[in-house]
Design a protein around this motif. Sequence first.
Motif, mmCIF file in Angstrom:
data_model
loop_
_atom_site.group_PDB
_atom_site.id
_atom_site.type_symbol
_atom_site.label_atom_id
_atom_site.label_comp_id
_atom_site.label_asym_id
_atom_site.label_seq_id
_atom_site.Cartn_x
_atom_site.Cartn_y
_atom_site.Cartn_z
ATOM 1 N N ASP A 86 14.220 -73.890 -25.228
ATOM 2 C CA ASP A 86 13.705 -74.636 -24.082
ATOM 3 C C ASP A 86 14.767 -74.905 -23.020
ATOM 4 O OD1 ASP A 86 11.144 -74.722 -25.115
ATOM 5 O OD2 ASP A 86 11.391 -76.696 -26.032
ATOM 6 N N LYS A 87 16.016 -75.164 -23.447
ATOM 7 C CA LYS A 87 17.094 -75.416 -22.473
ATOM 8 C C LYS A 87 17.319 -74.202 -21.588
ATOM 9 C CE LYS A 87 20.244 -78.786 -24.511
ATOM 10 N NZ LYS A 87 21.607 -78.969 -25.042
ATOM 11 N N VAL A 88 17.390 -73.044 -22.200
ATOM 12 C CA VAL A 88 17.607 -71.807 -21.452
ATOM 13 C C VAL A 88 16.409 -71.543 -20.551
ATOM 14 C CG1 VAL A 88 17.976 -69.310 -21.619
ATOM 15 C CG2 VAL A 88 19.169 -70.847 -23.186
ATOM 16 N N GLN A 89 15.212 -71.695 -21.100
ATOM 17 C CA GLN A 89 13.992 -71.452 -20.333
ATOM 18 C C GLN A 89 13.912 -72.360 -19.107
ATOM 19 O OE1 GLN A 89 9.512 -72.376 -21.304
ATOM 20 N NE2 GLN A 89 10.196 -70.596 -22.491
ATOM 21 N N GLN A 90 14.200 -73.650 -19.270
ATOM 22 C CA GLN A 90 14.136 -74.590 -18.149
ATOM 23 C C GLN A 90 15.135 -74.231 -17.061
ATOM 24 O OE1 GLN A 90 14.625 -78.302 -20.303
ATOM 25 N NE2 GLN A 90 12.456 -78.776 -20.042
ATOM 26 N N ARG A 91 16.335 -73.829 -17.466
ATOM 27 C CA ARG A 91 17.354 -73.460 -16.469
ATOM 28 C C ARG A 91 16.954 -72.193 -15.714
ATOM 29 N NH1 ARG A 91 22.545 -76.186 -17.032
ATOM 30 N NH2 ARG A 91 22.356 -77.680 -18.714
ATOM 31 N N VAL A 92 16.392 -71.220 -16.429
ATOM 32 C CA VAL A 92 15.924 -69.996 -15.768
ATOM 33 C C VAL A 92 14.837 -70.359 -14.753
ATOM 34 C CG1 VAL A 92 14.652 -67.820 -16.101
ATOM 35 C CG2 VAL A 92 16.549 -68.408 -17.636
ATOM 36 N N MET A 93 13.870 -71.147 -15.167
ATOM 37 C CA MET A 93 12.777 -71.535 -14.273
ATOM 38 C C MET A 93 13.307 -72.326 -13.077
ATOM 39 S SD MET A 93 9.740 -72.310 -17.091
ATOM 40 C CE MET A 93 9.228 -73.723 -16.201
ATOM 41 N N ASN A 94 14.257 -73.210 -13.315
ATOM 42 C CA ASN A 94 14.822 -74.004 -12.235
ATOM 43 C C ASN A 94 15.537 -73.115 -11.220
ATOM 44 O OD1 ASN A 94 15.584 -76.468 -10.899
ATOM 45 N ND2 ASN A 94 17.616 -76.211 -11.774
ATOM 46 N N LEU A 95 16.327 -72.168 -11.706
ATOM 47 C CA LEU A 95 17.032 -71.264 -10.792
ATOM 48 C C LEU A 95 16.050 -70.383 -10.017
ATOM 49 C CD1 LEU A 95 20.100 -70.241 -12.989
ATOM 50 C CD2 LEU A 95 20.072 -71.786 -11.004
ATOM 51 N N ARG A 96 15.050 -69.878 -10.706
ATOM 52 C CA ARG A 96 14.034 -69.074 -10.010
ATOM 53 C C ARG A 96 13.323 -69.901 -8.945
ATOM 54 N NH1 ARG A 96 11.548 -65.818 -15.099
ATOM 55 N NH2 ARG A 96 12.955 -64.032 -15.012
ATOM 56 N N GLY A 97 13.103 -71.175 -9.251
ATOM 57 C CA GLY A 97 12.474 -72.074 -8.283
ATOM 58 C C GLY A 97 13.319 -72.302 -7.040
ATOM 59 N N GLN A 98 14.597 -71.950 -7.138
ATOM 60 C CA GLN A 98 15.509 -72.053 -5.996
ATOM 61 C C GLN A 98 15.834 -70.665 -5.436
ATOM 62 O OE1 GLN A 98 18.585 -75.372 -6.745
ATOM 63 N NE2 GLN A 98 17.889 -74.743 -8.782
ATOM 64 N N ASN A 99 14.950 -69.721 -5.734
ATOM 65 C CA ASN A 99 14.990 -68.347 -5.218
ATOM 66 C C ASN A 99 16.066 -67.453 -5.809
ATOM 67 O OD1 ASN A 99 12.716 -68.702 -3.548
ATOM 68 N ND2 ASN A 99 14.004 -69.782 -2.075
ATOM 69 N N ALA A 100 16.647 -67.818 -6.937
ATOM 70 C CA ALA A 100 17.553 -66.897 -7.628
ATOM 71 C C ALA A 100 16.688 -65.809 -8.261
ATOM 72 C CB ALA A 100 18.364 -67.621 -8.693
ATOM 73 N N GLN A 101 17.125 -64.562 -8.116
ATOM 74 C CA GLN A 101 16.386 -63.440 -8.665
ATOM 75 C C GLN A 101 17.152 -62.845 -9.837
ATOM 76 O OE1 GLN A 101 15.989 -60.829 -5.321
ATOM 77 N NE2 GLN A 101 14.271 -61.968 -4.475
ATOM 78 N N PHE A 102 16.448 -62.593 -10.919
ATOM 79 C CA PHE A 102 17.041 -61.992 -12.105
ATOM 80 C C PHE A 102 16.689 -60.509 -12.122
ATOM 81 C CE2 PHE A 102 17.093 -66.417 -12.970
ATOM 82 C CZ PHE A 102 18.125 -66.637 -13.860
#
Length: 149
Positions: A86-102
């Motif tokens: 969940d920690k990793v998932q939340q950080r990924v979602m948070n970064l994507r929400g700030q327009n970071a692209q993976f």
Amino acid sequence: MSKLISVVAALALCAVTTMAAAQDRYTKQKVVYHINYNGGEDDRAYIGAMRNIQNHINAVGAENMDIKVVLHGNGLGLLASAMDNDKVQQRVMNLRGQNAQFHVCNNTLVGREISYEDDLFEVFEDDIVPSGVAELSHLQMQGYTYIKP
């Protein structure tokens, strides 16, 4: 008591001044973060890398950032871990929400027989690049600053 209030007020003023100075200091930035390593115990390396990205966003402002995160080799473990951690998932979602692209390396997907649909957290066809290392070079040629956290 009034001395404590004065100290707290001074600290608050300093924080506001520092944030304003950071906004004045930094202009728009294009950055590519390179992740190709294991996350280690409790995915600490992945969480640390994403903390670095978030700190970068905090300093410059999401509106001033164009962030790409290129994952290849063992780096795909970040999005695999996000399936269960969940920690990793939340950080990924948070970064994507700030327009970071993976960006996910197709060579790694094929070579390791990884299904982006079943094995990685929210990866879509548009997120896949032919080669992680070629993508890093491509982005650097477009003016992206290379960072390996």
